[in-house]
Design a protein around this motif. Structure first.
Motif, PDB file in Angstrom:
ATOM      1  N   VAL A 168       0.839  -1.206   0.000  1.00 25.14           N
ATOM      2  CA  VAL A 168       0.000   0.000   0.000  1.00 25.14           C
ATOM      3  C   VAL A 168       0.870   1.250   0.000  1.00 25.14           C
ATOM      4  N   GLU A 169       1.865   1.284   0.861  1.00 25.09           N
ATOM      5  CA  GLU A 169       2.733   2.464   0.942  1.00 25.09           C
ATOM      6  C   GLU A 169       3.464   2.706  -0.369  1.00 25.09           C
ATOM      7  N   ASN A 170       3.922   1.644  -1.021  1.00 25.56           N
ATOM      8  CA  ASN A 170       4.606   1.804  -2.308  1.00 25.56           C
ATOM      9  C   ASN A 170       3.698   2.451  -3.344  1.00 25.56           C
ATOM     10  N   LEU A 171       2.472   1.931  -3.474  1.00 21.73           N
ATOM     11  CA  LEU A 171       1.569   2.422  -4.509  1.00 21.73           C
ATOM     12  C   LEU A 171       1.106   3.849  -4.224  1.00 21.73           C
ATOM     13  N   VAL A 172       0.805   4.151  -2.980  1.00 22.12           N
ATOM     14  CA  VAL A 172       0.397   5.512  -2.631  1.00 22.12           C
ATOM     15  C   VAL A 172       1.539   6.488  -2.922  1.00 22.12           C
ATOM     16  N   HIS A 173       2.748   6.109  -2.519  1.00 24.01           N
ATOM     17  CA  HIS A 173       3.915   6.968  -2.734  1.00 24.01           C
ATOM     18  C   HIS A 173       4.217   7.106  -4.225  1.00 24.01           C
ATOM     19  N   GLU A 174       4.145   6.010  -4.960  1.00 21.27           N
ATOM     20  CA  GLU A 174       4.466   6.058  -6.392  1.00 21.27           C
ATOM     21  C   GLU A 174       3.485   6.951  -7.138  1.00 21.27           C
ATOM     22  N   SER A 175       2.208   6.842  -6.792  1.00 19.74           N
ATOM     23  CA  SER A 175       1.215   7.691  -7.439  1.00 19.74           C
ATOM     24  C   SER A 175       1.458   9.170  -7.136  1.00 19.74           C
ATOM     25  N   ALA A 176       1.690   9.489  -5.855  1.00 25.54           N
ATOM     26  CA  ALA A 176       1.775  10.891  -5.438  1.00 25.54           C
ATOM     27  C   ALA A 176       3.139  11.526  -5.688  1.00 25.54           C
ATOM     28  N   LYS A 177       4.217  10.780  -5.453  1.00 24.61           N
ATOM     29  CA  LYS A 177       5.550  11.384  -5.448  1.00 24.61           C
ATOM     30  C   LYS A 177       6.386  11.082  -6.687  1.00 24.61           C
ATOM     31  N   VAL A 178       6.092   9.983  -7.358  1.00 20.37           N
ATOM     32  CA  VAL A 178       6.841   9.666  -8.575  1.00 20.37           C
ATOM     33  C   VAL A 178       6.135  10.234  -9.805  1.00 20.37           C
ATOM     34  N   TYR A 179       4.800  10.056  -9.857  1.00 20.50           N
ATOM     35  CA  TYR A 179       4.033  10.499 -11.026  1.00 20.50           C
ATOM     36  C   TYR A 179       3.078  11.640 -10.720  1.00 20.50           C
ATOM     37  N   PHE A 180       3.047  12.111  -9.484  1.00 20.78           N
ATOM     38  CA  PHE A 180       2.210  13.248  -9.083  1.00 20.78           C
ATOM     39  C   PHE A 180       0.747  13.078  -9.486  1.00 20.78           C
ATOM     40  N   GLY A 181       0.279  11.840  -9.393  1.00 19.48           N
ATOM     41  CA  GLY A 181      -1.117  11.546  -9.654  1.00 19.48           C
ATOM     42  C   GLY A 181      -1.502  11.431 -11.101  1.00 19.48           C
ATOM     43  N   HIS A 182      -0.536  11.500 -12.016  1.00 21.01           N
ATOM     44  CA  HIS A 182      -0.858  11.594 -13.437  1.00 21.01           C
ATOM     45  C   HIS A 182      -0.654  10.306 -14.220  1.00 21.01           C
ATOM     46  N   ASP A 183      -0.366   9.196 -13.557  1.00 23.87           N
ATOM     47  CA  ASP A 183      -0.089   7.962 -14.293  1.00 23.87           C
ATOM     48  C   ASP A 183      -1.279   7.008 -14.227  1.00 23.87           C
ATOM     49  N   LYS A 184      -1.836   6.721 -15.382  1.00 18.75           N
ATOM     50  CA  LYS A 184      -3.018   5.853 -15.458  1.00 18.75           C
ATOM     51  C   LYS A 184      -2.710   4.442 -14.984  1.00 18.75           C
ATOM     52  N   THR A 185      -1.585   3.904 -15.408  1.00 13.50           N
ATOM     53  CA  THR A 185      -1.261   2.517 -15.078  1.00 13.50           C
ATOM     54  C   THR A 185      -1.108   2.322 -13.575  1.00 13.50           C
ATOM     55  N   VAL A 186      -0.438   3.258 -12.904  1.00 12.16           N
ATOM     56  CA  VAL A 186      -0.270   3.143 -11.456  1.00 12.16           C
ATOM     57  C   VAL A 186      -1.626   3.209 -10.759  1.00 12.16           C
ATOM     58  N   SER A 187      -2.479   4.146 -11.174  1.00 11.15           N
ATOM     59  CA  SER A 187      -3.794   4.279 -10.551  1.00 11.15           C
ATOM     60  C   SER A 187      -4.638   3.028 -10.764  1.00 11.15           C
ATOM     61  N   GLU A 188      -4.624   2.509 -11.981  1.00 10.22           N
ATOM     62  CA  GLU A 188      -5.434   1.322 -12.259  1.00 10.22           C
ATOM     63  C   GLU A 188      -4.855   0.088 -11.563  1.00 10.22           C
TER      64      GLU A 188
END
Length: 329
Positions: A168-188
């Motif tokens: 959970v921490e990896n995915l939340v961090h990756e979405s917010a801090k690596v892609y700043f919420g803009h990556d479709k694949t990470v969100s899906e």
């Protein structure tokens, strides 16, 4: 491949661990310093000691130095260390260095030993450490390029809560801090991982904290279907997630949230539905919210708070949410 001047600066910085020590100043009574090379094993020994007794700042320093050095060093020693390490804190740091090297060299196959340990090590603390080693990288993309032999959907089913928490921490961090919420694949991937989970709290955190601004129609439909789950925390998290879906999905999603509010009995789920409606419509949500007044009289003050906050005309969601919480206190 073209490299920017910034890359060259980073390369020089990461090479510093190979540089010999400088000679002592002229005229000094001290013996001249001898040339030395900082070996990989020496760096790991220093890392191990720092993680046990060092200050937070020093621990951060030695981990970052290892990451920078790993970019240039041959992979063999690092891969062997990741394979053999039995201390969870050290494995996490080595994994971070390996994942960073894989990203820097664009060779995602390097992380496979880390994924193998995350999926199959007998010690749950080491499985969790291997997962955490991927944090802050484009791990979802790397897993895909490795053929999805190991995925977050698999790892979230781990019997150990610390492993699920690391996912959970990896995915939340990756979405917010690596892609700043803009990556479709990470969100899906986060949605798919949440829906694959048998841990309602882990799933709820993923759904409520990962950005949904780029998800596709099929994922929106899966979230809408999750509004009917038996677990109220998951219904609430799904309602929160639906508040952030793309504008093209807003009309049908708003209808689903209105129906949820009208039919739901759990106050927390109803509050999440109101939040989702407010976020979908921002300023235009006021009429929809007003239409729900009296459905659950105990939550009419929640509607009042949203109406007051929306009336301020704020355009940024985090500012609107903060203002609504201030009003509601």
């Amino acid at each position: 491949m073209n490299r920017s001047p910034r890359w060259r600066v980073a390369l020089l910085a990461s090479a510093a661990w190979l540089l010999p020590a400088t000679a002592s100043a002229a005229g000094s009574n001290e013996p001249p310093l001898q040339q030395t090379t900082c070996s990989f094993s020496g760096m790991v020994d220093e890392l191990r000691a720092a993680l046990k007794t060092g200050s937070p700042a020093y621990r951060k320093y030695v981990k970052e130095r290892l990451k920078m050095a790993a970019r240039l060093m041959p992979a063999d020693q690092l891969l062997a260390a990741v394979h053999q390490e039995r201390d969870p804190d050290v494995l996490e740091a080595l994994g971070g260095a390996l994942a960073g090297k894989a990203s820097f060299s664009e060779d995602t196959s390097l992380i496979q030993p880390l994924l193998t340990r995350a999926a199959s090590d007998a010690d749950p603390a080491l499985r969790a450490a291997a997962v955490r080693g991927l944090k802050g990288t484009g791990s979802v993309d790397a897993m895909g390029k490795n053929g999805n032999v190991v995925t977050y959907e698999q790892l979230i089913r781990d019997s150990a809560p610390e492993v699920r928490q690391a996912v959970v921490e990896n995915l939340v961090h990756e979405s917010a801090k690596v892609y700043f919420g803009h990556d479709k694949t990470v969100s899906e991937t986060a949605v798919a991982t949440a829906l694959a989970s048998k841990d309602p709290e882990a799933a709820a955190k993923l759904l409520s904290e990962v950005s949904m601004e780029r998800v596709g129609h099929d994922t929106v439909e899966r979230l809408r279907g999750n509004l009917r789950t038996d677990h109220p925390g998951l219904r609430a998290a799904s309602a929160t997630a639906l508040g952030g879906v793309p504008g093209a999905e807003a009309t049908s999603t708003r209808q689903s949230l209105v129906e949820l509010y009208r039919n739901e009995k759990d106050p927390a789920v109803r509050k999440a539905a109101l939040q989702g409606i407010a976020r979908l419509g921002m300023g235009s949500a006021r009429a929809t919210l007003e239409s729900l007044r009296g459905v659950a009289p105990g939550l009419d003050p929640e509607i009042d708070a949203w109406q007051s906050a929306l009336g301020l005309g704020l355009q940024e969601w985090h500012l609107l949410l903060r203002e609504k919480e201030r009003i509601r206190k």
